[in-house]
Enzyme design. Structure first.
Site, mmCIF file in Angstrom:
data_model
loop_
_atom_site.group_PDB
_atom_site.id
_atom_site.type_symbol
_atom_site.label_atom_id
_atom_site.label_comp_id
_atom_site.label_asym_id
_atom_site.label_seq_id
_atom_site.Cartn_x
_atom_site.Cartn_y
_atom_site.Cartn_z
ATOM 1 N N ASP A 58 0.858 -1.181 0.000
ATOM 2 C CA ASP A 58 0.000 0.000 0.000
ATOM 3 C C ASP A 58 0.897 1.235 0.000
ATOM 4 O OD1 ASP A 58 -2.533 1.278 2.355
ATOM 5 O OD2 ASP A 58 -1.618 2.107 0.534
ATOM 6 N N SER A 124 -5.874 14.104 -14.166
ATOM 7 C CA SER A 124 -7.140 13.928 -14.885
ATOM 8 C C SER A 124 -7.669 15.256 -15.393
ATOM 9 C CB SER A 124 -8.170 13.310 -13.925
ATOM 10 O OG SER A 124 -9.464 13.387 -14.475
ATOM 11 N N THR A 126 -10.394 16.195 -15.121
ATOM 12 C CA THR A 126 -11.354 16.692 -14.116
ATOM 13 C C THR A 126 -10.872 17.978 -13.461
ATOM 14 O OG1 THR A 126 -11.990 14.415 -13.650
ATOM 15 C CG2 THR A 126 -12.524 16.032 -11.965
ATOM 16 N N TYR A 148 -12.492 13.507 -5.446
ATOM 17 C CA TYR A 148 -11.541 12.797 -6.313
ATOM 18 C C TYR A 148 -10.754 13.816 -7.146
ATOM 19 C CZ TYR A 148 -9.865 10.858 -10.659
ATOM 20 O OH TYR A 148 -9.083 10.568 -11.742
ATOM 21 N N LYS A 152 -6.574 15.154 -7.182
ATOM 22 C CA LYS A 152 -5.679 15.239 -8.351
ATOM 23 C C LYS A 152 -5.047 16.627 -8.405
ATOM 24 C CE LYS A 152 -6.074 11.149 -10.111
ATOM 25 N NZ LYS A 152 -4.924 10.214 -10.033
ATOM 26 N N ASN A 178 -10.782 10.663 -21.502
ATOM 27 C CA ASN A 178 -11.577 9.483 -21.153
ATOM 28 C C ASN A 178 -10.975 8.214 -21.745
ATOM 29 O OD1 ASN A 178 -13.325 11.869 -20.710
ATOM 30 N ND2 ASN A 178 -14.760 10.277 -20.043
ATOM 31 N N ARG A 230 -17.308 13.870 -24.910
ATOM 32 C CA ARG A 230 -16.050 13.617 -24.219
ATOM 33 C C ARG A 230 -14.951 13.271 -25.225
ATOM 34 N NH1 ARG A 230 -18.921 15.493 -21.065
ATOM 35 N NH2 ARG A 230 -19.353 14.909 -18.885
#
Ligand code: WQD
Length: 331
Positions: A58, A124, A126, A148, A152, A178, A230
């Site tokens: 992890d 991303s 985003t 989320y 980023k 995408n 997109r």
């Protein structure tokens, strides 16, 4: 170069491992298997006929990261590992902030401590928020609509500040649009956990008969047919873009859009999938999904110029490869 790929058994990570190996690099995967399968390591080996080291760890655990770097000599890191479901992040902000930010911080700290100077970060589109497309790297980022997306943007800032304070640490930040499709062998692809959120995995599930129809989230956007537009990019184009970014890292921080520069609507993608695979996908128009924007596609001139990289696979190939993986994949 010997490259650490965090999240390397995941969707984009596994395809990038294939491209890295095919480019002659060696790969060490670190993944906690929270959203992927160890079996994918064998698939990567089968595709490339190359060995791959795997550590189930992890990377948001500082001690595990330290141990990994003390036992390996890395020439670079490509950091994919992180939680990535937009909707889930709204329900679990603490998990998203701690997992996604601690992993970035501990990996950057280890790079500084062990003299690893190349860091590629999986970001991303985003982060652009509801800007006016086409999105350019120099655009002012607008607030994202979910934790989320915030992780980023915050990770980008953390890495930028670390690079400013350490001239031997250089970062390439890659903002994806995408990603869809799969490696042409059909051996690796997108294995969504539970109910798929994204469009293509939902379409392939309808094609497989798991769901009766696709629900199209709104057809009243100001787009050519009213449905969301997109920039869909083949995951292998994206993978090859990572190798170019890693090999081109020079000094400081550079941000690149990895997209095709083309916008495709939901209904256009649906039709392309039907034509590419000779299938029929029933659908129903329903309400918009909260948080969705109308149009998102990339300005790709910077990556084309600086990375000598341009996406070359088209929508039909993305649809054919996505379906091939779906038909070959067994749980
Ligand atoms: C695409 C279009 C939907 C599902 C997200 C993340 C982004 C990145 C990619 C991680 C939209 C429509 C979808 C469905 C639909 N992930 N749609 N029915 O939202 O553009 O981006 O995934 O980095 O960060 O935000 O992708 O595939 O969910 O949606 O009509 O069942 O398909 O409204 O227009 P999105 P998506």
């Amino acid at each position: 170069m010997n490259i650490l790929v965090t999240g390397g058994t995941g969707y984009i990570g596994s395809h990038t491992c294939v491209s890295l190996l095919e480019a002659g690099h060696s790969v060490v995967i670190a993944d906690n298997l929270s959203n992927s399968r160890k079996e994918t390591v064998n698939k990567i080996k089968e595709i490339t006929n190359r060995d791959v080291l795997f550590h189930e760890i992890d990377v948001s655990n500082k001690d595990q990261v330290k141990k990994l770097f003390s036992n390996n000599k890395f020439d670079g890191v490509i950091h994919f590992a992180g939680y990535k479901a937009v909707g889930e992040s709204l329900d679990l902000p603490i998990s998203y902030y701690s997992n996604n930010l601690f992993s970035t911080i501990f990996l950057a700290e280890a790079c500084i401590n062990y003299g690893v100077r190349r860091f590629v970060f999986s970001s991303s589109a985003t982060v652009y928020g509801d800007n006016q497309a086409p999105f350019k790297e120099t655009m002012k980022l607008l607030p994202t609509t979910n934790p989320y997306g915030s992780t980023k943007e915050m990770s980008e800032r953390i890495l930028t500040d670390v690079a400013k304070a350490n001239s031997s640490f250089s970062v390439s930040i890659l903002r994806y649009f995408n990603p869809i499709g799969a490696h042409q062998s059909g051996l690796i692809g997108e294995i969504p956990k539970g109910h798929p959120n994204n469009l293509m995995p939902y379409i392939t599930n309808v094609a497989k008969g798991k769901f009766d129809k696709l629900f199209v989230f709104g057809n009243d956007y100001s787009t050519l047919d009213g449905t969301g537009v997109r920039d869909y990019i083949h995951v292998m184009d994206l993978a090859e873009g990572h190798v170019k970014a890693l090999e081109s890292i020079d000094s400081g921080v550079e941000v690149f859009n990895l997209g095709t520069g083309q916008g495709t609507s939901v209904l256009q993608l649906l039709k392309a999938f039907e034509q590419a695979n000779g299938l029929e996908i029933p659908y129903e128009i329903v309400e918009r999904r909260p948080g969705d924007i109308a149009t998102c596609f990339a300005d790709t001139t910077k990556a084309e110029k600086h990375l000598c990289w341009k996406a070359k696979r088209g929508i039909f190939e993305m649809c054919r490869d996505a379906w091939r993986f779906e038909t070959q994949y067994t749980d």
